[in-house]
Write an enzyme that holds these catalytic residues in place. Structure first.
Site, mmCIF file in Angstrom:
data_model
loop_
_atom_site.group_PDB
_atom_site.id
_atom_site.type_symbol
_atom_site.label_atom_id
_atom_site.label_comp_id
_atom_site.label_asym_id
_atom_site.label_seq_id
_atom_site.Cartn_x
_atom_site.Cartn_y
_atom_site.Cartn_z
ATOM 1 N N GLY A 22 0.818 -1.207 0.000
ATOM 2 C CA GLY A 22 0.000 0.000 0.000
ATOM 3 C C GLY A 22 0.853 1.258 0.000
ATOM 4 O O GLY A 22 1.134 1.814 1.058
ATOM 5 N N TYR A 23 1.246 1.711 -1.176
ATOM 6 C CA TYR A 23 2.078 2.914 -1.303
ATOM 7 C C TYR A 23 1.307 4.046 -1.987
ATOM 8 O O TYR A 23 1.022 5.071 -1.396
ATOM 9 C CB TYR A 23 3.353 2.589 -2.091
ATOM 10 N N SER A 24 0.959 3.868 -3.255
ATOM 11 C CA SER A 24 0.368 4.955 -4.037
ATOM 12 C C SER A 24 -0.994 5.384 -3.517
ATOM 13 O O SER A 24 -1.759 4.578 -2.977
ATOM 14 C CB SER A 24 0.231 4.535 -5.506
ATOM 15 N N GLU A 82 12.380 -3.665 -5.254
ATOM 16 C CA GLU A 82 11.290 -3.786 -6.221
ATOM 17 C C GLU A 82 11.739 -3.373 -7.611
ATOM 18 O O GLU A 82 11.461 -4.057 -8.600
ATOM 19 C CB GLU A 82 10.101 -2.940 -5.768
ATOM 20 N N ASN A 109 9.248 6.075 -15.024
ATOM 21 C CA ASN A 109 10.586 6.117 -15.598
ATOM 22 C C ASN A 109 11.137 7.527 -15.687
ATOM 23 O O ASN A 109 12.356 7.729 -15.673
ATOM 24 C CB ASN A 109 10.573 5.452 -16.980
ATOM 25 N N GLU A 110 10.246 8.518 -15.776
ATOM 26 C CA GLU A 110 10.730 9.909 -15.744
ATOM 27 C C GLU A 110 11.375 10.217 -14.391
ATOM 28 O O GLU A 110 12.424 10.852 -14.326
ATOM 29 C CB GLU A 110 9.565 10.871 -16.008
#
Length: 353
Positions: A100-102, A217, A339-340
């Site tokens: 549970g991160y975003s 990750e 990726n940015e």
């Protein structure tokens, strides 16, 4: 299961669980964990060899979230009670974990997260929303980042908690993705009581643990080893597509695309070996994990695009592995930090810009 993998047919959940039990019985489920916690205590190069072989055989993954992400964090920073309670049950598959991160307003800028945890005696009362939480609807618990302070620098007010997803106040809603699968979820917490004993490490130090976890990750998201197996499958598919008196493999344009991808996979493999060599010397992935994430995810997306070409009209006529993978892999360049953002990390921490 190997044949299903080669043909692009998903395995059943019961088959996956049987595979996990077999891997656990052989002592291979947690390759990098110390033996005292039930791991194999392999060196990084042993782990790499094992990954190469399992990917070549189209074997499923044992458990990414619990074993490869949370496990190393609990071993490094967890209390003795947490290690005794969660590590064996994670290894056996008794506890399935979600990450549970975003949040709706905090994706790549994870430090801006708003889920609040208010201390109330020997518990925290947690409220807020997480999103894109993989397999939360099938998980038992969630390791998550919450905000316990708004007074300090935003990274310093974050705490790492272990939350029971069956506790009162938890609501989980699956999200259907572009490939018509529902493997990610929204998770809503409304005043959920979480014991202070479920806090990993010190209050306000969650960002330190989170960045360590993300290194693990990001090093695996691109899955360079799986790319080798995917290219072999593309060759097999192209050999079945008739064009004139030959096959798609004889088409110069297709052959050039395939050759370019094979060269990129070889370069990515060398990059992976550099990271392994650093780990063998006692180092951590660090910013190299960002490089692997960029290289591996973009390579995976380009491989699935070529696989669609190799499948031909079959990609339109049926829900093939190539079709579902193509749509599913669009997310790879966004998850685990876009990726940015990874390029910014490389620019600052590797190139010193």
């Amino acid at each position: 299961m190997r044949e299903r993998g080669r043909r692009g047919v998903p395995i059943e959940r019961s088959e996956h669980e049987a595979y996990v039990r077999a891997v656990v019985a052989r002592g291979w489920a947690a390759p990098m964990w110390p033996k005292e916690y039930g791991g194999a205590a392999w060196t990084p190069i042993q782990r790499l060899i094992f990954d190469e072989e399992t990917n070549a055989a189209w074997a499923p993954s044992a458990s990414a979230a619990g074993i490869f992400m949370l496990g190393p964090i609990l071993i490094a920073f967890g209390s003795d009670e947490q290690k005794a309670t969660y590590l064996p049950r994670t290894l056996s598959g008794e506890i399935r974990w979600a990450q549970g991160y975003s949040e709706p307003g905090s994706g790549s800028d994870l430090a801006s997260l708003q889920m609040r945890a208010v201390r109330d005696g020997d518990r925290y009362l947690v409220s807020g929303q997480k999103i894109w939480t993989t397999l939360a609807d099938r998980a038992d618990m969630m390791f998550t980042l919450v905000r316990t302070s708004t007074e300090a620098v935003k990274q310093q007010g974050i705490t790492f908690l272990l939350i029971d997803l069956r506790a009162p106040g938890v609501t989980i809603r699956p999200i259907t993705l572009l490939n018509n699968a529902a493997e990610v979820c929204e998770v809503f917490l409304d005043n959920v009581a979480v014991p202070v004993a479920n806090r990993v490490g010190d209050e306000g130090e969650g960002w330190t643990y989170a960045t360590r976890l993300l290194e693990h990750e990001r090093s695996t998201v691109g899955n360079v080893n799986r790319a080798l197996a995917a290219l072999k499958r593309i060759r097999d598919l192209a050999a079945q597509q008739r064009i004139g008196n030959g096959t798609l493999l004889d088409d110069p344009a297709f052959a050039e695309k395939l050759a370019r991808l094979e060269i990129r996979v070889q370069a990515a493999t060398f990059m992976q070996l550099r990271v392994v060599a650093e780990a063998m010397a006692g180092g951590r992935p660090g910013p190299a994990s960002s490089l692997l994430k960029i290289i591996g995810t973009e390579l995976a997306q380009d491989i699935t695009r070529l696989a669609m070409d190799a499948t031909g009209y079959g990609a339109i006529e049926k829900s093939s592995l190539e079709t579902t993978s193509y749509f599913d892999f669009r997310k790879l360049s966004i998850l685990s930090g876009s990726n940015e953002i990874q390029r910014n990390i490389v620019a600052k921490r590797v190139l010193g810009l």
